[in-house]
Structures are given as structure tokens and as C-alpha cells.
Design an enzyme around this catalytic site. Structure first.
Site, PDB file in Angstrom:
ATOM      1  N   LEU A 238      -7.422   4.666   3.967  1.00  0.00           N
ATOM      2  CA  LEU A 238      -6.547   4.377   5.097  1.00  0.00           C
ATOM      3  C   LEU A 238      -5.706   3.149   4.799  1.00  0.00           C
ATOM      4  O   LEU A 238      -6.236   2.065   4.534  1.00  0.00           O
ATOM      5  CB  LEU A 238      -7.358   4.155   6.375  1.00  0.00           C
ATOM      6  N   ASP A 239      -4.400   3.319   4.856  1.00  0.00           N
ATOM      7  CA  ASP A 239      -3.457   2.258   4.538  1.00  0.00           C
ATOM      8  C   ASP A 239      -3.400   1.221   5.657  1.00  0.00           C
ATOM      9  O   ASP A 239      -3.321   1.567   6.837  1.00  0.00           O
ATOM     10  CB  ASP A 239      -2.070   2.886   4.334  1.00  0.00           C
ATOM     11  N   GLU A 273      -7.619  -0.125   3.251  1.00  0.00           N
ATOM     12  CA  GLU A 273      -6.851  -1.265   2.760  1.00  0.00           C
ATOM     13  C   GLU A 273      -6.759  -2.204   3.951  1.00  0.00           C
ATOM     14  O   GLU A 273      -6.102  -1.897   4.940  1.00  0.00           O
ATOM     15  CB  GLU A 273      -5.458  -0.858   2.300  1.00  0.00           C
ATOM     16  N   ASP A 296      -7.970  -7.134  -2.229  1.00  0.00           N
ATOM     17  CA  ASP A 296      -6.828  -7.852  -2.799  1.00  0.00           C
ATOM     18  C   ASP A 296      -7.205  -9.257  -3.263  1.00  0.00           C
ATOM     19  O   ASP A 296      -6.558  -9.807  -4.154  1.00  0.00           O
ATOM     20  CB  ASP A 296      -5.697  -7.960  -1.772  1.00  0.00           C
ATOM     21  N   HIS A 299      -7.903  -9.204  -6.896  1.00  0.00           N
ATOM     22  CA  HIS A 299      -6.670  -9.032  -7.672  1.00  0.00           C
ATOM     23  C   HIS A 299      -5.831 -10.294  -7.688  1.00  0.00           C
ATOM     24  O   HIS A 299      -5.357 -10.731  -8.746  1.00  0.00           O
ATOM     25  CB  HIS A 299      -5.813  -7.889  -7.124  1.00  0.00           C
ATOM     26  N   GLN A 364       0.903  -3.866  -6.366  1.00  0.00           N
ATOM     27  CA  GLN A 364       1.007  -5.074  -7.173  1.00  0.00           C
ATOM     28  C   GLN A 364       2.003  -4.909  -8.321  1.00  0.00           C
ATOM     29  O   GLN A 364       2.573  -5.892  -8.799  1.00  0.00           O
ATOM     30  CB  GLN A 364      -0.369  -5.454  -7.758  1.00  0.00           C
ATOM     31  N   ASN A 367       5.948  -3.537  -6.373  1.00  0.00           N
ATOM     32  CA  ASN A 367       6.640  -4.513  -5.532  1.00  0.00           C
ATOM     33  C   ASN A 367       7.157  -5.707  -6.325  1.00  0.00           C
ATOM     34  O   ASN A 367       7.819  -6.581  -5.755  1.00  0.00           O
ATOM     35  CB  ASN A 367       5.721  -4.994  -4.401  1.00  0.00           C
TER      36      ASN A 367
END
Length: 568
Positions: A238-239, A273, A296, A299, A364, A367
Site C-alpha cells: 500500500l502506497d 509504505e 526509508d 535507505h 530513490q 526522483n
């Protein structure tokens, strides 16, 4: 039966095979009509004033998002995966793909032909970026407007089912990205004739959903169940769930999770997310609402440590990035979280497998101003060391398409839109580029690829995957993970950081019977690092193993298991 929820519309006609039929005005804003139709017949809903709009629950379109919908086929797809029972989540090694750029043809059918090589690599889960129908011929898919219809350029619904069937035959799970926080700005006819579907608030990408309304909640809950059952998918990602705002007593995320769990079975997974780092989605006294979250924090900390870039999203990790990397590996989230649900506190920390880690993903990479991949920024030697950290950590690893063989072609942001919207996107691209590394010296916004130019899309397509030396290294690392790490994951606890040095990864994860230890040296000099005595599971550039320490050359790495009885 044909039906449409449109409370603001006094009259609706079913437009079927070129003829309009008045629909019954039912209760609660529903309009319905029983009519005879054949598979493939074009239909839509005619509003007051004569405008005809597609079915918001369309299973397929005659053309694009502005065209008529098609009556779906009655025939069932001849599934071959009757023996498929899924895989344990601990076994997941995820490979993220964009169907349009994964192959030269950019179709579900073509993607199926590349699955065998992924299975040979050791990948166990294919994650597909959104495929719900969006405007235009090319795009990332996060601007979908017809949530039940696979994008026509990728193929038919049966083509997607065949892709899932082939994946299951090879032992691969299939996870689909879905976007439930907004609709795209183009082709969103629903907003014009059923404004009740949306609320006055807005997400960064468009109008937010009004989850106070049961019809809106049902649209997305049923959509999640539809993908998992109709297409035999193994999971959904799910975004941006932090943008699914709901102040009711029973949050839409809770309703969706519980509804999916009832119909999808234990080997179907829900991933988020969640930039808000909301721990309550992953930690409950019984089963969690969601199985894992894209982390994130790992990352961003890793990217700062690896590249030195500190702009935008990387700024919070600019001080002590190595400390943040180690904390992410040990605990998951680094930055404080923001609760989305009303949940009791304190909550138990989620296990390592509740976090999906990656060195890059579509966001990542795409964008960035010029879509550079990490290997192009740091070189293969350093990239290879980070891959060892990623693939041998207890978190669930995710590779982005091309990571497996060191693809150096860029992956850009691309769209197919009107000239006016393209100009607005250009302004937004500058902001996003500033958030993801900024502009290289001597470069500016004027040098950025035009997202609306078809060449930008074609330049983002993968080259032909090769089984080069990097591919074989990754295959061996994944094999080691499946053989030695996965059996430990059900009992693995939250990690600790035994010491801190810049340029060093040092994390210990406790087990009932011992400790799993990771040490990595990113410095240009030899590094002596404390470690419990034990058995090395994997080592690279290890110069010396002593009773209580290891000596690692530059780019050195060791993963070891130490029995609990072993002294410090």
C-alpha cells in the site's frame, strides 16, 4: 446488474452498445439496472447533460481512461497453480519491477519470460509497480484512476494472471503495489460527478479520499480482496498509507487488513509504505495489521554514508550517518514515529522481518534529477559490499530491477500527459530532485530529462540482463541467506550495536541459542573490530580471526554465529 454510486446525480442512464437506458434511482445514492450484455460489450454511464463516463470499477477499457468500459468475460482463467500454497514471509527476497521498462516490449507477457532467471538468482517475490489504469501510454502507475482495470498497454487481465501463474510455477510470490490515498488528476471522472467520494483535504498528489463514507471504504476494501483473489496474488504493498487519513473509531487501514485476512489466508501479505514510521501498524498483541513496512530510514542513512549527499530527505541523517545505519539494522526505524491509529502503548518492537530494506527503489532512483543508479555513484566494489549488508541482514531485502547484474542505465520519472500538466510536473520535478541528491556540479533544472518526452521512457528500459560476475555473487549471497539466515528469522530478536565507528557496520542480533553478528569495513584502511568467538557463516577480505576480534581489510565483511555460551 450494472450499478453506480452517484448521490449528486438525479438521473443516470446506462449506455450499453450505443443505446442509453434509464437506471433505477435506488436508496443511498445508488443507481442500478439489470440488463443483458455479452463479454466485450462497451458500456458507460450517461450523466445529466449527456456526458458518458466509464465505470469506476471497470475491469477493462476499450481505449484509455476516457473511453467506454468493457463487460468482463464470464470464462474463468484456467489456473495451473492449484498446488501453490505460498511461501513463508521469512523467505522473501523481493525484486521490484516496472512492467513498462522491465522488458523492451513492456508487457505482462514479456515479463513472464524473464522470471526464470530471477528464480535462478534466488528471488522469491516479484513486486510489481501499480498497474491500475492510468492516463496515457506510459507512467509509473501511481496516478491510477480505474483501480480494478489492469493498464491496457501492459496486456489483458488474463495476461496478468498468466504472469502470476508462471511465477508460482517457478516458486515466486507476486506482490502488487496499490494506491489507495489518491486518484490521478487525468481521467478522474469520479471527482466531477461524485464529489462525495473525496474530501476537502488533499494529498501531495491529488484529492484525498473521504473514508468517513462506507461506499468509499468498500471500494478500496473490495479492491484489495479483488486483486488477491481474482489474480491469485500473494500480497499487496500500500502506497503512502500516512496519506490515508481517517479520524473514525475504526480506521480504514484496520478494516482493510481485517477484511483481507478473512478471505486471503495466512500466506498472503500486506506491506506498507509509511513515512510516518507508525509502529502500531506492525506491532500488536496478536497478529499485526501489516506484515512489513518499506523502511526509508535504512535507505536514507545508507545513502548518506555511501555518497555523502545530505540534501532534502537525507538531511535528518546527515549527522552520524553510520550510527543511523547501524540503528536501522538493529531496530528498524531511526526517526521518531507518528501514530496513525488509536492504539494502546507501549507496543512491543517489531521483529527485523517487519522491515523491508533496499539500496534503491523506483522512488530513490527515479526522483533523482538524472535517474542515476547507486552503482553509478559509488562504484561496483562499494556497491558489492552494501549488497552483502543488505542480503545477509535479517530484514527482508528488496532489489530494484537491474540491481542483480549492475544495470547502469538510468531510471527516470516519466509520464504521458498534456503540455500544460507537463509544465507543472517540471516544477515538481525540481523539488523532488532537490529532495533526492540535488543537482550535480555544473547541472541545473534546464539539463533534466523531459518527463513527458517518450525518449525519457525508452532510456529507462533495462538492457538485456546478463549472468555476469555480480549476478553470480548475488546468487551466492541469496543462497547463503536461504540456507543459513532464513532458518533463524522466526526466533531472531531486535538487534544491538556493540560499538560505533564511522565507516563500520557492527550489529548483533540475539537468538535463544546464540548471537548473529555482522561486521563490515567501508574504510580505506584495515579495521580491527571486536566480535564474539564463533563460526563465520560468510567472510570477504577477512585478514585475521582472533578469539575476540576480527581484522578486516578495506571492503571486508564477516557474518558469524556465536553460541550463547561463548564469552565476550
Amino acid at each position: 446488474m450494472f450499478q453506480l454510486w452517484a448521490p449528486s446525480q438525479e438521473r443516470i442512464w446506462l449506455h450499453l452498445k450505443g443505446t442509453s437506458h434509464p437506471m433505477v434511482d435506488g436508496s443511498g445514492g445508488w443507481h442500478w439496472l439489470v440488463a443483458t450484455a455479452e463479454p466485450g460489450d462497451p458500456y458507460g454511464f450517461q450523466l445529466d447533460g449527456g456526458r458518458i463516463v466509464p465505470d469506476p470499477a471497470s475491469r477493462g477499457q476499450a481505449g484509455g481512461v476516457d473511453s467506454l468500459s468493457l463487460v468482463p468475460a464470464r470464462e474463468m482463467y484456467p489456473w495451473q497453480d492449484s498446488g501453490w500454497e505460498g511461501r513463508a514471509w521469512e523467505e522473501a527476497v523481493i525484486y521490484e519491477v516496472h512492467i513498462g521498462t522491465f522488458t523492451e516490449e513492456g508487457t505482462f507477457h514479456a515479463a513472464s519470460r524473464r522470471l526464470k532467471q530471477l528464480a535462478e538468482l534466488g528471488i522469491t517475490a516479484l513486486e510489481i509497480m501499480p498497474v491500475a489504469e492510468f492516463s496515457g501510454a506510459r507512467g509509473w502507475g501511481y496516478d491510477g484512476v480505474l483501480q480494478y482495470a489492469p493498464h491496457r498497454r501492459y496486456g489483458t487481465p488474463d495476461d496478468l494472471k498468466a504472469l502470476v501463474d508462471e511465477a508460482h510455477a517457478l516458486g515466486l510470490m507476486v506482490i502488487l503495489d496499490v494506491v489507495y490515498n489518491h486518484f490521478g488528476p487525468e481521467g478522474n471522472h469520479l471527482q466531477s460527478y461524485t464529489p462525495e467520494f473525496f474530501c476537502k483535504d488533499s494529498t501531495p498528489w491529488g484529492a484525498a479520499m473521504d473514508f468517513r463514507r462506507p461506499e468509499v471504504r468498500s471500494y478500496f476494501v473490495e479492491n484489495a480482496k479483488y486483486w488477491l483473489t481474482e489474480f491469485h496474488l500473494d500480497g499487496l504493498r500500500l502506497d503512502a498509507v500516512d496519506q490515508m487519513k481517517d479520524d473514525g473509531a475504526f480506521h480504514i487501514l484496520e478494516e482493510l487488513s481485517e477484511a483481507v485476512r478473512r478471505v486471503a489466508g495466512p500466506s498472503r501479505y500486506l506491506i506498507t509504505e509509511n513515512p510516518a514510521n507508525s509502529i502500531e501498524l506492525l506491532s500488536r498483541s496478536h497478529s499485526p495489521l501489516f506484515d512489513a513496512d518499506w523502511n526509508d530510514d535504512f535507505h536514507h542513512a545508507m545513502h548518506v554514508a555511501a555518497t555523502g549527499e545530505t540534501a532534502g530527505h537525507y538531511q535528518p541523517f546527515s549527522e552520524s550517518p553510520w550510527r543511523h545505519v547501524n540503528k536501522a539494522l538493529a531496530e528498524g526505524y531511526v526517526l521518531p514515529g507518528r501514530p496513525l491509529l488509536r492504539m494502546p502503548t507501549p507496543l512491543a518492537p517489531p521483529p527485523p522481518t517487519a522491515f523491508v530494506h533496499y539500496l534503491q527503489n523506483h522512488d530513490q532512483t527515479g526522483n533523482r534529477a538524472f535517474g542515476e543508479r547507486l552503482i553509478s555513484l559509488i562504484g561496483e566494489d562499494t556497491y558489492s559490499l552494501w549488497l552483502q549488508v543488505l542480503l545477509l541482514s535479517p530484514q527482508i531485502p528488496l532489489l530494484f530491477q537491474g540491481d542483480d547484474y549492475g544495470e547502469n542505465r538510468p531510471f527516470h520519472f516519466f509520464v504521458d500527459t498534456t503540455e500544460d500538466r507537463a509544465k507543472a510536473i517540471g516544477v515538481g520535478r525540481k523539488r523532488e530532485a532537490s529532495n533526492f541528491g540535488g543537482f550535480p556540479p555544473g547541472k541545473s533544472m534546464a539539463d533534466m530529462p523531459d518527463a513527458n518526452d517518450p525518449l525519457t521512457f525508452y532510456r529507462s528500459k533495462l538492457g538485456f540482463p546478463t549472468k555476469n560476475s555480480l549476478w553470480h555473487k548475488i546468487r551466492d549471497l541469496i543462497a547463503l541467506r536461504h540456507d543459513r539466515i532464513v532458518p533463524l528469522l522466526k526466533n531472531l530478536g531486535r538487534g544491538t550495536v556493540p560499538f560505533e565507528n564511522d565507516g563500520v557496520i557492527a550489529v548483533d542480533w540475539p537468538l535463544d541459542e546464540g548471537v548473529l553478528q555482522m561486521r563490515a569495513n567501508f574504510e580505506d584502511s584495515v579495521s580491527k573490530q571486536p566480535i564474539r568467538s564463533g563460526a563465520p557463516l560468510h567472510a570477504c577480505n577477512l585478514q585475521e580471526w582472533n578469539y575476540d576480534s576480527v581484522l578486516l581489510a578495506p571492503h571486508g565483511f564477516v557474518l558469524a554465529f556465536s553460541p550463547e555460551c561463548s564469552p565476550l
